[in-house]
Design a protein around this motif. Structure first.
Motif, mmCIF file in Angstrom:
data_model
loop_
_atom_site.group_PDB
_atom_site.id
_atom_site.type_symbol
_atom_site.label_atom_id
_atom_site.label_comp_id
_atom_site.label_asym_id
_atom_site.label_seq_id
_atom_site.Cartn_x
_atom_site.Cartn_y
_atom_site.Cartn_z
ATOM 1 N N ALA A 122 80.562 54.276 -77.368
ATOM 2 C CA ALA A 122 80.894 53.173 -76.481
ATOM 3 C C ALA A 122 81.883 52.203 -77.124
ATOM 4 O O ALA A 122 82.711 51.599 -76.419
ATOM 5 C CB ALA A 122 79.621 52.434 -76.074
ATOM 6 N N ASP A 123 81.802 52.038 -78.439
ATOM 7 C CA ASP A 123 82.739 51.147 -79.126
ATOM 8 C C ASP A 123 84.178 51.648 -78.964
ATOM 9 O O ASP A 123 85.106 50.860 -78.728
ATOM 10 C CB ASP A 123 82.392 51.045 -80.615
ATOM 11 N N ASP A 128 85.298 53.612 -76.536
ATOM 12 C CA ASP A 128 85.688 53.501 -75.129
ATOM 13 C C ASP A 128 86.147 52.088 -74.788
ATOM 14 O O ASP A 128 87.181 51.897 -74.133
ATOM 15 C CB ASP A 128 84.513 53.890 -74.220
ATOM 16 N N ARG A 129 85.388 51.076 -75.226
ATOM 17 C CA ARG A 129 85.756 49.692 -74.913
ATOM 18 C C ARG A 129 87.127 49.340 -75.497
ATOM 19 O O ARG A 129 87.972 48.756 -74.819
ATOM 20 C CB ARG A 129 84.689 48.738 -75.455
ATOM 21 N N ALA A 130 87.329 49.682 -76.768
ATOM 22 C CA ALA A 130 88.598 49.354 -77.417
ATOM 23 C C ALA A 130 89.753 50.124 -76.792
ATOM 24 O O ALA A 130 90.844 49.565 -76.566
ATOM 25 C CB ALA A 130 88.512 49.670 -78.917
ATOM 26 N N VAL A 179 89.988 51.436 -73.681
ATOM 27 C CA VAL A 179 90.276 50.992 -72.319
ATOM 28 C C VAL A 179 91.091 49.696 -72.339
ATOM 29 O O VAL A 179 92.089 49.543 -71.617
ATOM 30 C CB VAL A 179 88.968 50.812 -71.519
ATOM 31 N N LYS A 180 90.696 48.736 -73.161
ATOM 32 C CA LYS A 180 91.446 47.486 -73.264
ATOM 33 C C LYS A 180 92.871 47.740 -73.756
ATOM 34 O O LYS A 180 93.835 47.132 -73.271
ATOM 35 C CB LYS A 180 90.723 46.532 -74.214
ATOM 36 N N GLY A 200 84.626 49.316 -67.824
ATOM 37 C CA GLY A 200 84.851 48.301 -68.839
ATOM 38 C C GLY A 200 86.185 47.605 -68.728
ATOM 39 O O GLY A 200 86.480 46.682 -69.498
ATOM 40 N N ALA A 201 87.037 48.042 -67.767
ATOM 41 C CA ALA A 201 88.363 47.446 -67.649
ATOM 42 C C ALA A 201 88.367 46.244 -66.719
ATOM 43 O O ALA A 201 89.353 45.520 -66.652
ATOM 44 C CB ALA A 201 89.360 48.480 -67.133
ATOM 45 N N SER A 245 90.139 42.755 -67.255
ATOM 46 C CA SER A 245 91.126 42.807 -68.334
ATOM 47 C C SER A 245 92.518 42.570 -67.783
ATOM 48 O O SER A 245 93.175 41.606 -68.100
ATOM 49 C CB SER A 245 91.056 44.178 -69.030
ATOM 50 N N PRO A 252 90.604 46.766 -82.995
ATOM 51 C CA PRO A 252 89.228 47.252 -83.155
ATOM 52 C C PRO A 252 88.797 47.231 -84.599
ATOM 53 O O PRO A 252 89.616 47.316 -85.488
ATOM 54 C CB PRO A 252 89.308 48.687 -82.622
#
Length: 241
Positions: free
Chosen positions: A161-162, A164-166, A168-169, A217-218, A221, A241
């Motif tokens: 998940a870490d 994916d979040r980074a 996507v942003k 998660g986007a 943003s 990240p």
């Protein structure tokens, strides 16, 4: 004149002629040996010397031709065109490398599929840009520079998940920036081939932007997010990240 005097005179003339002939023969023989020695020296050294000189000349010409070709191609462009083609090449390579990481390390199927789409689309665009640059005698970077490589390494250390979040942003921010740059080049660029490339690629980037904004998660943003990096390699450490 007496016979003895005649005989003596004849002997003197005979000796003089012999001396002159002997000196001429010695001089001719020495000149012949000198010419033979010079010929042997030239025969032994000329091929190697000529090959070396020809090789050096060929290398110099090759370097001069390459340098001239690159300088001619870049010199014919405005600063905006030069910056665009170099930034687009570096940014395109980065998108491909990050896409590969997403396809391999992404936690969600959506991120994995988006990453693979980035690999496919940006690889194609990169090849087109490379071909365009070669036609103009311009040498584009063949690999990421140190700053982009360092940024990629930080993403490589993330998982699940870490990651994916980074990612996507990063993609939302980057594609907002890409769309802006390609829109500018397509309307305000000077080189007609670069303008055509930007116009052709722009719809794909706009589609990428919409896809990135739809990823988990986007939300929120959008284009207001600070960019983690820009095209010339500068990084915003607070967002990395």
């Amino acid at each position: 004149m007496s016979n003895q005097q005649l005989i003596k005179s004849a002997h003197i003339w005979g000796l003089a002629l012999l001396l002159v002939f002997g000196l001429w023969a010695v001089a001719s023989k020495a000149d012949s040996r000198s010419q033979e020695q010079n010929s042997n020296q030239n025969s032994n050294t000329s091929p190697n010397a000529n090959r070396t000189q020809n090789a050096n000349k060929s290398n110099r010409n090759s370097r001069n031709n390459n340098a001239t070709g690159e300088q001619t191609g870049m010199g014919a462009m405005t600063s905006q065109d030069r910056n665009f083609i170099m930034d687009a090449a570096m940014g395109g390579m980065m998108e491909v490398e990050l896409g590969r990481l997403a396809a391999q390390q992404g936690a969600s199927d959506a991120v994995k599929q988006f990453g693979q789409r980035m690999v496919d689309d940006h690889s194609k665009a990169n090849e087109e840009l490379m071909s365009l640059a070669q036609s103009k005698g311009i040498t584009l970077p063949a690999q990421l520079d140190d700053k982009h490589r360092e940024h990629l390494t930080k993403f490589s250390s993330l998982t699940g998940a870490d990651f994916d979040r980074a990612y996507v942003k990063e993609m939302v921010s980057d594609h907002h920036k890409d769309v802006s740059e390609f829109e500018k080049q397509s309307t305000r660029g000077t080189d007609p081939d670069l303008k055509a490339f930007a116009s052709k690629t722009l719809p794909t980037l706009q589609e990428h932007m919409r896809m990135a904004e739809a990823l988990p998660g986007a939300k929120g943003s959008g284009g207001n997010m600070n960019s983690n990096r820009n095209r010339n390699g500068n990084s915003n450490n607070s967002n990395q990240p």
